[in-house]
Design an enzyme around this catalytic site. Structure first.
Site, PDB file in Angstrom:
ATOM      1  CD  GLU A 195      20.178  29.271 -11.315  1.00  6.02           C
ATOM      2  OE1 GLU A 195      19.363  29.027 -12.221  1.00  6.02           O
ATOM      3  OE2 GLU A 195      21.365  29.569 -11.539  1.00  6.02           O
ATOM      4  CD  GLU A 314      24.662  27.229 -11.104  1.00  4.24           C
ATOM      5  OE1 GLU A 314      24.488  28.077 -12.015  1.00  4.24           O
ATOM      6  OE2 GLU A 314      23.895  26.274 -10.892  1.00  4.24           O
TER       7      GLU A 314
END
Length: 584
Positions: A195, A314
């Protein structure tokens, strides 16, 4: 994924994760309008020539489906057990393998085990521990992904103001990881950075920094030789966001690297209001469904249809399931989300990794915490399942029982009938179907309700030609009863008799029509952040975050919305350190 502390000490998301999610929400909204990001549009990226991924690359990523995250373990701060999970064991991976997973993602945070100044040495004991866990998973025949995880917000995010030191540390980190795993099998993959996010930057600036890090990662690993020369490397988009601009830039990066052993990676947690239950997002409705469909359409069109393998590193719903707080997302709505997610991923040819911080698999017992939810997730890997507009039928105890209807969503299957356990209900007598409308008769509901005690009286299953049955919980209720209460800045506990009903959301406004509560952009406050039901304790909790956000001396009107359709009005006033609540 990041974490906020639970009362148990566990974490599942944090400041960086929330920022990324808000940016993702803004980006998703911006897709319908204009964008200030000066990058090639999708058509430009599509026309660019990419080195064709090898068949082995595409086949490897496909063979990794389905995947699972060992979240909140090696990525925990400062140590492996700091966020409430026990140490990873070989038995854990034996279980994951036996449950049908083919790969695992092992998020690793290196910062607490690494010198913060040059030469940025990683502690040998920590590297040895990470290698031990990787080797256990590989020994079970699982593909494994290792990354640089919470470092993304701990020190990498400061790259705009500390560029040279961050870049040097990033290169040093990957130099050491690459050396440690140089001879590991090709079943091990590396992921650049979890991220990616950068402090006080525009998306244009953030994309430049992300490109620089991805390129540095690629160069360091490839130059380390051994199996790293052709090891599959995962490159994330900024924030691992699947918005069109972010995907286009990722394609451009992959083109510039001219390497057929690259994999694109993004994350998905759904339409934000639904994922956390805020702004009235209580249902997996048309908006939430379209957000999912549009995301996978972009991934398919931009990446997989062009032969670029995609690993969705994810997925899930934020803070669901929690198991330490009441569920933010109603169980049936969550089942519909995961059912469609599996279908969209299969259609797009995407390998998906379930984010599991502790909430799915109990790491101590190696048992699933919510077997019904996991059944739905597993089923979605291979087929569709029929659902319905709700998984509950509410019967008011204070009123006569009448026929009740639900809308069936066959999802390409055929409806086969209703069952209670092994007993099949009789069509025409117990229920009727007209088009997609299922109606259960008053006679059948009277039988199913039995003595009409508050709560679930019976469960019937709508069965379809394939996939899992849809469970319908026949539930007796009466309108909840709230009572007056006093409290302070640590929160307000409202005595509440739920009488079989369940809380959906809370609306909060002032007399002038403005919104009350910490989430000021909507009257519908965030579940478990501003308010929370305590069913065993017969109470509704207004959190300290909520009461401290109230204007001093101004009365706020709260409307509690319940899943039966009932609503209850409550008045709250803060005066200094005192908070009072009154019915009506």
């Amino acid at each position: 994924m990041k974490g906020t502390h639970h009362s148990t000490g566990r974490r599942s998301r944090g400041p960086g994760r929330v920022l990324g999610l808000l940016l993702a929400l803004v980006a998703a909204v911006s897709l319908t309008g204009t964008t200030a990001l000066a990058v090639p549009r999708h058509d430009d990226a599509s026309s660019a020539r990419l080195p064709r991924p090898t068949a082995a690359s595409v086949d490897t990523v496909a063979a990794m489906q389905p995947s699972w995250n060992l979240g909140n373990t090696l990525d925990a701060i400062p140590d492996e057990t700091s966020w409430g999970n026990p140490p990873a064991t070989k038995a854990l991976f034996d279980t994951i393998k036996a449950q049908g997973f083919r790969s695992v993602r092992l998020p690793v945070t290196w910062s607490g085990h690494q010198s913060s100044t040059a030469p940025y040495t990683i502690d040998a004991t920590w590297m040895s521990r990470v290698k031990q866990v990787v080797d256990w998973a590989l020994a079970d025949g699982l593909y494994v992904v290792v990354n640089v995880h919470h470092d993304s917000w701990q020190w990498i995010a400061s790259m705009p103001t500390d560029h040279d030191n961050v870049l040097a540390r990033f290169k040093a980190t990957w130099t050491q990881i690459a050396a440690a795993f140089r001879d590991s099998s090709q079943a091990l993959l590396f992921e650049s950075n979890n991220e990616p996010q950068f402090d006080n930057t525009t998306d244009a600036q953030g994309n430049q920094y992300n490109d620089e890090l991805n390129t540095a990662f690629h160069t360091v690993v490839r130059r380390s030789g051994g199996n790293n020369a052709t090891r599959l490397l995962m490159l994330p988009s900024l924030h691992t966001n699947a918005g069109q601009d972010f995907l286009d830039i990722l394609v451009r990066e992959m083109k510039s690297l001219n390497d057929p052993y690259l994999v694109a990676t993004v994350h998905f947690y759904g339409w934000y209001p639904f994922s956390v239950n805020v702004a009235g997002g209580t249902r997996f409705d048309a908006t939430a469904q379209k957000d999912m469909t549009d995301t996978f359409d972009r991934i398919r069109t931009t990446l997989t249809s062009r032969g670029i393998p995609v690993y969705l590193g994810e997925y899930g719903l934020l803070s669901y399931p929690d198991h330490y707080h009441p569920a933010r997302v109603e169980a049936g709505e969550a089942l519909k989300y995961f059912e469609q997610f599996g279908q969209e991923a299969r259609a797009a040819g995407v390998t998906t990794a379930l984010w599991d911080a502790f909430n799915f698999l109990n790491r101590s017992t190696l048992q699933w915490r919510d077997p019904e939810l996991v059944k739905q997730i597993k089923s979605s890997w291979t087929t569709r399942s029929g659902t319905a507009s709700s998984d509950r039928i509410f019967l008011a105890k204070s009123a006569p029982i009448t026929p009740e209807s639900l809308t069936l969503n066959p999802n390409g299957t055929a409806f086969r009938g209703l069952w209670q356990g092994s007993s099949k209900l009789v069509a025409g007598r117990d229920y009727t179907v007209s088009g997609d409308r299922l109606t259960i008769t008053d006679t059948a509901l009277t039988r199913l309700a039995g003595n009409r005690a508050y709560g679930i009286n019976a469960v019937v299953e709508a069965r379809f030609s394939r996939g899992l049955p849809w469970k319908i919980h026949v539930t007796t209720y009466d309108r909840p009863v709230l009572s007056n209460a006093t409290g302070g800045t640590d929160g307000l506990t409202v005595p509440t008799l739920f009488r079989g009903d369940l809380l959906a959301t809370m609306e909060a406004t002032y007399a002038d029509g403005s919104n009350a509560g910490p989430t000021s952009w909507t009257p519908y406050q965030e579940f478990n952040e501003a308010f929370s039901p305590d069913y065993p304790g017969n109470a509704l909790l207004l959190t300290s975050k909520f009461v401290n956000s109230l204007r001093d001396g101004a009365q706020a009107t709260l409307t509690f919305h319940f899943w039966s359709g009932a609503t209850e009005t409550y008045r709250v006033t803060k005066s200094g350190n005192s908070v009072t609540g009154a019915v009506g």
